[in-house]
Design an enzyme around this catalytic site. Structure first.
Site, PDB file in Angstrom:
ATOM      1  CE  LYS A   1      -2.154  -1.086   3.815  1.00 40.97           C
ATOM      2  NZ  LYS A   1      -1.439  -2.347   4.130  1.00 40.97           N
TER       3      LYS A   1
ATOM      4  NE  ARG B   1      -4.747  -1.438   9.644  1.00 40.56           N
ATOM      5  CZ  ARG B   1      -3.696  -0.831   9.095  1.00 40.56           C
ATOM      6  NH1 ARG B   1      -3.760   0.436   8.764  1.00 40.56           N
ATOM      7  NH2 ARG B   1      -2.588  -1.500   8.867  1.00 40.56           N
TER       8      ARG B   1
ATOM      9  NE  ARG C   1       6.961  -2.279   6.362  1.00 36.23           N
ATOM     10  CZ  ARG C   1       5.626  -2.389   6.317  1.00 36.23           C
ATOM     11  NH1 ARG C   1       4.948  -1.811   5.344  1.00 36.23           N
ATOM     12  NH2 ARG C   1       4.986  -3.058   7.259  1.00 36.23           N
TER      13      ARG C   1
ATOM     14  NE  ARG D   1       5.725  -0.199  10.441  1.00 40.96           N
ATOM     15  CZ  ARG D   1       4.618  -0.375   9.719  1.00 40.96           C
ATOM     16  NH1 ARG D   1       4.523   0.177   8.508  1.00 40.96           N
ATOM     17  NH2 ARG D   1       3.618  -1.079  10.191  1.00 40.96           N
TER      18      ARG D   1
ATOM     19  NE  ARG E   1       1.591  -4.763  11.359  1.00 37.13           N
ATOM     20  CZ  ARG E   1       2.741  -4.617  10.708  1.00 37.13           C
ATOM     21  NH1 ARG E   1       3.868  -5.091  11.212  1.00 37.13           N
ATOM     22  NH2 ARG E   1       2.764  -3.980   9.569  1.00 37.13           N
TER      23      ARG E   1
HETATM   24  P1  ADP Z   1       2.077  -1.896   3.225  1.00 38.96           P
HETATM   25  O1  ADP Z   1       2.038  -0.388   3.272  1.00 38.96           O
HETATM   26  O2  ADP Z   1       0.886  -2.472   2.524  1.00 38.96           O
HETATM   27  O3  ADP Z   1       2.287  -2.515   4.573  1.00 38.96           O
HETATM   28  P2  ADP Z   1       4.676  -1.565   1.845  1.00 38.96           P
HETATM   29  O4  ADP Z   1       4.377  -0.741   0.645  1.00 38.96           O
HETATM   30  O5  ADP Z   1       5.366  -0.911   2.970  1.00 38.96           O
HETATM   31  O6  ADP Z   1       3.320  -2.343   2.337  1.00 38.96           O
HETATM   32  O7  ADP Z   1       5.510  -2.835   1.341  1.00 38.96           O
HETATM   33  C1  ADP Z   1       5.947  -3.844   2.269  1.00 38.96           C
HETATM   34  C2  ADP Z   1       7.348  -4.307   1.856  1.00 38.96           C
HETATM   35  O8  ADP Z   1       7.268  -5.049   0.627  1.00 38.96           O
HETATM   36  C3  ADP Z   1       8.321  -3.163   1.593  1.00 38.96           C
HETATM   37  O9  ADP Z   1       9.595  -3.552   2.033  1.00 38.96           O
HETATM   38  C4  ADP Z   1       8.293  -2.989   0.059  1.00 38.96           C
HETATM   39  O10 ADP Z   1       9.537  -2.515  -0.438  1.00 38.96           O
HETATM   40  C5  ADP Z   1       8.004  -4.407  -0.412  1.00 38.96           C
HETATM   41  N1  ADP Z   1       7.148  -4.445  -1.618  1.00 38.96           N
HETATM   42  C6  ADP Z   1       6.116  -3.629  -1.934  1.00 38.96           C
HETATM   43  N2  ADP Z   1       5.546  -3.987  -3.104  1.00 38.96           N
HETATM   44  C7  ADP Z   1       6.236  -5.073  -3.551  1.00 38.96           C
HETATM   45  C8  ADP Z   1       6.137  -5.908  -4.726  1.00 38.96           C
HETATM   46  N3  ADP Z   1       5.192  -5.694  -5.666  1.00 38.96           N
HETATM   47  N4  ADP Z   1       7.010  -6.924  -4.849  1.00 38.96           N
HETATM   48  C9  ADP Z   1       7.975  -7.150  -3.890  1.00 38.96           C
HETATM   49  N5  ADP Z   1       8.111  -6.402  -2.772  1.00 38.96           N
HETATM   50  C10 ADP Z   1       7.258  -5.375  -2.596  1.00 38.96           C
HETATM   51  P1  ADP Z   2       0.816  -1.748   7.468  1.00 38.84           P
HETATM   52  O1  ADP Z   2       0.794  -0.856   6.238  1.00 38.84           O
HETATM   53  O2  ADP Z   2       2.028  -2.585   7.510  1.00 38.84           O
HETATM   54  O3  ADP Z   2      -0.445  -2.522   7.627  1.00 38.84           O
HETATM   55  P2  ADP Z   2       0.359   0.693   9.005  1.00 38.84           P
HETATM   56  O4  ADP Z   2       1.514   1.596   9.012  1.00 38.84           O
HETATM   57  O5  ADP Z   2      -0.787   1.014   8.114  1.00 38.84           O
HETATM   58  O6  ADP Z   2       0.903  -0.783   8.740  1.00 38.84           O
HETATM   59  O7  ADP Z   2      -0.215   0.535  10.488  1.00 38.84           O
HETATM   60  C1  ADP Z   2       0.625   0.232  11.566  1.00 38.84           C
HETATM   61  C2  ADP Z   2      -0.209   0.102  12.838  1.00 38.84           C
HETATM   62  O8  ADP Z   2      -0.858   1.357  13.107  1.00 38.84           O
HETATM   63  C3  ADP Z   2      -1.348  -0.909  12.787  1.00 38.84           C
HETATM   64  O9  ADP Z   2      -0.927  -2.221  13.108  1.00 38.84           O
HETATM   65  C4  ADP Z   2      -2.309  -0.325  13.837  1.00 38.84           C
HETATM   66  O10 ADP Z   2      -1.862  -0.613  15.153  1.00 38.84           O
HETATM   67  C5  ADP Z   2      -2.164   1.172  13.631  1.00 38.84           C
HETATM   68  N1  ADP Z   2      -3.151   1.697  12.649  1.00 38.84           N
HETATM   69  C6  ADP Z   2      -2.889   2.293  11.459  1.00 38.84           C
HETATM   70  N2  ADP Z   2      -4.018   2.640  10.832  1.00 38.84           N
HETATM   71  C7  ADP Z   2      -5.048   2.261  11.646  1.00 38.84           C
HETATM   72  C8  ADP Z   2      -6.464   2.318  11.565  1.00 38.84           C
HETATM   73  N3  ADP Z   2      -7.085   2.842  10.493  1.00 38.84           N
HETATM   74  N4  ADP Z   2      -7.186   1.812  12.598  1.00 38.84           N
HETATM   75  C9  ADP Z   2      -6.587   1.288  13.680  1.00 38.84           C
HETATM   76  N5  ADP Z   2      -5.269   1.179  13.827  1.00 38.84           N
HETATM   77  C10 ADP Z   2      -4.486   1.659  12.822  1.00 38.84           C
END
Ligand code: ADP
Ligand code: ADP
Ligand code: ZN
Length: 216
Positions: free
Chosen positions: A13, A88, A127, A160, A171
């Site tokens: 995302k 979420r 990541r 992180r 998660r």
């Molecule tokens: P999210 O915000 O959904 O948690 P991220 O965009 O932070 O996900 O991506 C999670 C990890 O996977 C990061 O280290 C990113 O560089 C990697 N990543 C994202 N998209 C891809 C993809 N299409 N293929 C391989 N790795 C990816």
């Molecule tokens: P990822 O992209 O890997 O899912 P985020 O950075 O979006 O992680 O979220 C990290 C943490 O922040 C979540 O595990 C949760 O604890 C909190 N969080 C983020 N967005 C929300 C939301 N919309 N509602 C509740 N908790 C949230």
């Protein structure tokens, strides 16, 4: 363009949000980033959110909804926005509907980035994020050219606290239980489009942008 990015932790995302926000010139609003900023600054909100985040649990709805509502009222959201990691839960989605109704604006699309569960843990655990500019890397799938250093700004990269295997697994379970119902929620409203998130980062971006440009 008013968009939501939906998908499990590690789906990509944040990575895609950067590209989409630039392409359509809209602010990228990540509730996770807002919480992490508040933790770093030591605010009351940060203190409240931290214990939930460290456990891989969701921060309570009432805390999240208020910050998003305030953020959407800012001037830079007038022509659109990209929500990443919000809503979420179903109550968050209902609250967002209310806020947008009050603002007299409508959602264009909810982009559901699909990735199999087995891949998510490896993605999240590998990541790395830049302390300076927030750019996201992956030690294997998207490495920076110099180890632990950002290609864009030279900042140092960190992992992180919640990107360890145990917390990521929690998660993902939380996502399955509390966030998955949103797929049906937005499908029923004719807003949902699925995107294959297991392709190369650039191909995922291409698919999203062409889908948004064609309106399909
Ligand atoms: P999210 O915000 O959904 O948690 P991220 O965009 O932070 O996900 O991506 C999670 C990890 O996977 C990061 O280290 C990113 O560089 C990697 N990543 C994202 N998209 C891809 C993809 N299409 N293929 C391989 N790795 C990816
Ligand atoms: P990822 O992209 O890997 O899912 P985020 O950075 O979006 O992680 O979220 C990290 C943490 O922040 C979540 O595990 C949760 O604890 C909190 N969080 C983020 N967005 C929300 C939301 N919309 N509602 C509740 N908790 C949230
Ligand atoms: Zn950087």
């Amino acid at each position: 363009m008013r968009l939501i990015l939906l998908g499990p932790p590690g789906a990509g995302k944040g990575t895609q949000a950067t590209t989409i926000a630039t392409e359509f010139n809209i602010p990228h609003i990540s509730t996770g980033d807002i919480f992490r900023y508040n933790i770093k600054e030591g605010t009351e909100l940060g203190k409240k959110a931290k214990s939930f985040m460290d456990q891989g649990l969701l921060v309570p709805d009432e805390l999240v909804v208020e910050i998003v509502e305030d953020r959407l009222k800012k001037e830079d959201c007038e022509n659109g926005f990209l929500l990443d990691g919000f809503p979420r839960t179903v109550p968050q989605a209902e609250a967002l509907d209310e806020v947008m109704d009050k603002m007299n604006v409508a959602l264009n699309k909810v982009i559901n980035i699909q990735v199999d569960k087995e891949i998510l843990v490896e993605r999240a655990v590998g990541r790395r994020i830049c302390k300076g500019c927030g750019a996201t890397y992956h030690i294997k799938f998207n490495p920076s050219s110099t180890i632990d250093q950002c290609d864009k700004c030279g900042g140092s990269l960190y992992q992180r606290d919640d990107d360890n295997e145990a917390t990521v697994t929690r998660r993902i379970d939380v996502y399955l239980n509390e966030t998955m119902p949103l797929i049906e929620y937005y499908e029923k409203r004719g807003k949902l489009t699925a995107i294959d998130g297991q392709q190369h980062i650039d191909k995922v971006a291409e698919d999203i942008i062409s889908m948004l440009r064609s309106g399909k």
